[in-house]
Enzyme design. Sequence first.
Site, PDB file in Angstrom:
ATOM      1  N   GLU A  90      -8.719  -6.702   4.400  1.00 38.78           N
ATOM      2  CA  GLU A  90      -7.899  -7.793   3.845  1.00 38.78           C
ATOM      3  C   GLU A  90      -7.233  -8.603   4.961  1.00 38.78           C
ATOM      4  O   GLU A  90      -7.084  -9.823   4.828  1.00 38.78           O
ATOM      5  CB  GLU A  90      -6.890  -7.224   2.831  1.00 38.78           C
ATOM      6  CG  GLU A  90      -7.607  -6.865   1.532  1.00 38.78           C
ATOM      7  CD  GLU A  90      -6.930  -5.818   0.658  1.00 38.78           C
ATOM      8  OE1 GLU A  90      -5.704  -5.688   0.731  1.00 38.78           O
ATOM      9  OE2 GLU A  90      -7.653  -5.129  -0.104  1.00 38.78           O
TER      10      GLU A  90
ATOM     11  N   TYR B  24       0.800  -1.235   0.000  1.00 42.26           N
ATOM     12  CA  TYR B  24       0.000   0.000   0.000  1.00 42.26           C
ATOM     13  C   TYR B  24       0.831   1.283   0.000  1.00 42.26           C
ATOM     14  O   TYR B  24       0.530   2.212  -0.758  1.00 42.26           O
ATOM     15  CB  TYR B  24      -1.034  -0.028   1.143  1.00 42.26           C
ATOM     16  CG  TYR B  24      -2.230  -0.862   0.748  1.00 42.26           C
ATOM     17  CD1 TYR B  24      -3.348  -0.287   0.140  1.00 42.26           C
ATOM     18  CD2 TYR B  24      -2.232  -2.244   0.924  1.00 42.26           C
ATOM     19  CE1 TYR B  24      -4.430  -1.054  -0.262  1.00 42.26           C
ATOM     20  CE2 TYR B  24      -3.296  -3.024   0.527  1.00 42.26           C
ATOM     21  CZ  TYR B  24      -4.395  -2.428  -0.068  1.00 42.26           C
ATOM     22  OH  TYR B  24      -5.453  -3.188  -0.485  1.00 42.26           O
TER      23      TYR B  24
HETATM   24  C1  HEM Z   1      -6.445   2.087  -1.617  1.00 41.61           C
HETATM   25  C2  HEM Z   1      -5.725   1.524  -2.558  1.00 41.61           C
HETATM   26  C3  HEM Z   1      -6.307   0.661  -3.655  1.00 41.61           C
HETATM   27  C4  HEM Z   1      -7.482   0.769  -4.312  1.00 41.61           C
HETATM   28  C5  HEM Z   1      -8.587   1.786  -4.106  1.00 41.61           C
HETATM   29  C6  HEM Z   1      -7.535  -0.308  -5.290  1.00 41.61           C
HETATM   30  C7  HEM Z   1      -8.588  -0.537  -6.158  1.00 41.61           C
HETATM   31  C8  HEM Z   1      -8.647  -1.579  -7.069  1.00 41.61           C
HETATM   32  C9  HEM Z   1      -9.759  -1.862  -7.954  1.00 41.61           C
HETATM   33  C10 HEM Z   1     -11.033  -1.053  -8.044  1.00 41.61           C
HETATM   34  C11 HEM Z   1      -9.457  -2.951  -8.680  1.00 41.61           C
HETATM   35  C12 HEM Z   1     -10.340  -3.635  -9.734  1.00 41.61           C
HETATM   36  C13 HEM Z   1     -11.175  -4.700  -9.032  1.00 41.61           C
HETATM   37  C14 HEM Z   1     -11.959  -5.586  -9.980  1.00 41.61           C
HETATM   38  O1  HEM Z   1     -11.355  -6.287 -10.802  1.00 41.61           O
HETATM   39  O2  HEM Z   1     -13.197  -5.618  -9.872  1.00 41.61           O
HETATM   40  C15 HEM Z   1      -8.152  -3.376  -8.260  1.00 41.61           C
HETATM   41  C16 HEM Z   1      -7.501  -4.445  -8.801  1.00 41.61           C
HETATM   42  C17 HEM Z   1      -6.179  -4.714  -8.562  1.00 41.61           C
HETATM   43  N1  HEM Z   1      -5.384  -4.120  -7.606  1.00 41.61           N
HETATM   44 FE1  HEM Z   1      -5.912  -2.673  -6.329  1.00 41.61          FE
HETATM   45  N2  HEM Z   1      -6.383  -1.033  -5.211  1.00 41.61           N
HETATM   46  C18 HEM Z   1      -5.606  -0.482  -4.219  1.00 41.61           C
HETATM   47  C19 HEM Z   1      -4.377  -0.918  -3.821  1.00 41.61           C
HETATM   48  C20 HEM Z   1      -3.636  -1.873  -4.470  1.00 41.61           C
HETATM   49  C21 HEM Z   1      -2.282  -2.231  -4.146  1.00 41.61           C
HETATM   50  C22 HEM Z   1      -1.490  -1.657  -2.971  1.00 41.61           C
HETATM   51  C23 HEM Z   1      -1.888  -3.181  -5.048  1.00 41.61           C
HETATM   52  C24 HEM Z   1      -0.551  -3.863  -5.199  1.00 41.61           C
HETATM   53  C25 HEM Z   1       0.567  -3.210  -5.358  1.00 41.61           C
HETATM   54  C26 HEM Z   1      -3.023  -3.430  -5.927  1.00 41.61           C
HETATM   55  C27 HEM Z   1      -3.035  -4.351  -6.958  1.00 41.61           C
HETATM   56  C28 HEM Z   1      -4.131  -4.661  -7.731  1.00 41.61           C
HETATM   57  C29 HEM Z   1      -4.121  -5.644  -8.798  1.00 41.61           C
HETATM   58  C30 HEM Z   1      -2.918  -6.464  -9.252  1.00 41.61           C
HETATM   59  C31 HEM Z   1      -5.406  -5.689  -9.326  1.00 41.61           C
HETATM   60  C32 HEM Z   1      -5.917  -6.557 -10.491  1.00 41.61           C
HETATM   61  C33 HEM Z   1      -5.907  -5.714 -11.745  1.00 41.61           C
HETATM   62  C34 HEM Z   1      -4.759  -5.978 -12.685  1.00 41.61           C
HETATM   63  O3  HEM Z   1      -4.023  -6.956 -12.514  1.00 41.61           O
HETATM   64  O4  HEM Z   1      -4.598  -5.196 -13.645  1.00 41.61           O
HETATM   65  N3  HEM Z   1      -4.052  -2.632  -5.542  1.00 41.61           N
HETATM   66  N4  HEM Z   1      -7.673  -2.530  -7.286  1.00 41.61           N
END
Ligand code: HEM
Length: 396
Positions: free
Chosen positions: A137, A95
């Site tokens: 989480e 994060y």
């Molecule tokens: C407050 C912070 C964060 C928010 C608001 C957020 C929001 C989201 C959202 C809306 C999705 C799409 C969910 C779906 O598929 O329905 C997503 C997917 C994902 N998030 Fe986060 N996220 C956050 C932090 C993080 C962090 C810290 C990481 C890792 C470094 C991360 C890694 C991913 C990955 C790998 C995906 C799948 C999408 C892809 O592989 O392109 N996220 N996140």
Amino acid sequence: MASPKTLEIVKSTVPVLEEHGTAITTVFYKNMFNEHPELLDIFNETNQKLGRQQTALATTVLAAAKHLDKLATLLPQVTQISHKHRALQILPEHYPIVGHHLIGAIKEVLGEAANDDIIGAWTEAYDEIASVFIQIEHGMYEAEMWQGFAPFTITEKYEAATDIAAFTVVPAEGSTVDLSKLNLTAGQYITVKTDPKDSSHTALRHYSLYSASTEKGIQFAVRRDNRNEHNGLVSNHLHNNLTVGDTISLSAPAGDFLLNQDLVQQNDIPLVLMSAGVGVTPILAMLEAQVTANPKRPITWVYACQNEQHHAFNEQVDKLLEKAENVEKHIFYFDEGQILDEAWLANLPKPADIYVCGSMMFMDSMIDGLMALDHGVDSVHYEPFGPKMSLELKAG
Ligand code: HEM
Ligand SMILES: Cc1cc2nc3c(=O)[nH]c(=O)nc-3n(C[C@H](O)[C@H](O)[C@H](O)COP(=O)(O)OP(=O)(O)OC[C@H]3O[C@@H](n4cnc5c(N)ncnc54)[C@H](O)[C@@H]3O)c2cc1C
């Protein structure tokens, strides 16, 4: 809790950040991957290449910031995203990395307009939003059926239809995962971690369970995803390179696309199960769960695909439907001009508890149709095989 000054600055600057959303997201990912190339093993490489889903993360931070003073109201949305994060094994230490590069991108794109007050307020806002995700989480990690990615051996692989391969896997020798102790739920998905030959990174993808039974192992099915003459990275790897006896890594089942348990034992609200193509996987698991728990409940089965050769799990579905006492079955083959459109949805029972899974286009159209027919948002449940956000506002 953010101070009133922070709240005011954040809310008043959301519109200008939204305006620059694409630029901020582009800079954010570019800088983050430059500094942390190891994250390319977690993020979907194809999405990055195509600029798809790139905005999901940043847009959600902005959307959450609008509700900074009442983040608790966003818990359902956060929980749904957190299921995916847990499945991908996103950890608390990730994060601050995202926060650092997101705030850095805001600074870079806004330039001088981003004064210290604005950057300070957004840093505070991000930390608060991140802490909600981390907390949810944390609970999910404590409850996960096994930790991290565990090795499984493929014990069965067969063609469930043209271009759809069904896999059964069991814990690999020496694994600490005990199949007999797993408690899978219909509608959940597992996440595979693979090393496709065509990529220099590991690649993670989610696949829904087509059965919640663990009698034979963990069961999922994969459609060869080849669109626009481009071969999907992981689905082709699973089809072409992995077979019985090979090992594959999976993280524990996740997801909140589950049957409403309050209605499973009741017979006055019918269950409607609608799917298209490989979207049948979680829906088939739900059919099995329903007829096992209560075969008396009326069931309407609706399935659409290209033609008979692409009709997945036809025999399994028929066997399960035979167990149910009150069944309607409707099959649509596009090649034969049988179109499942919004107008047809008027044939469905109402009220009903409805579960939909298929391509984004299929679900978009089905959800629009169901909403127009006044099936309430609490009665229409869906699982897109991609980000859920684009459909979020339509149904629950
Ligand atoms: C407050 C912070 C964060 C928010 C608001 C957020 C929001 C989201 C959202 C809306 C999705 C799409 C969910 C779906 O598929 O329905 C997503 C997917 C994902 N998030 Fe986060 N996220 C956050 C932090 C993080 C962090 C810290 C990481 C890792 C470094 C991360 C890694 C991913 C990955 C790998 C995906 C799948 C999408 C892809 O592989 O392109 N996220 N996140
Ligand atoms: C909750 C959930 C459950 C899921 N359950 C299932 C399931 O049960 N079964 C199933 O089969 N899938 C399921 N999916 C989808 C699955 O996770 C993968 O997204 C899917 O297998 C495609 O992955 P891939 O690596 O093969 O394709 P990717 O490499 O991610 O490519 C995706 C698409 O983009 C196209 N593409 C690639 N490169 C380009 C380019 N340069 N230009 C244009 N187009 C391009 C590909 O042809 C492909 O169609 C699920 C997804 C989610 C989120």
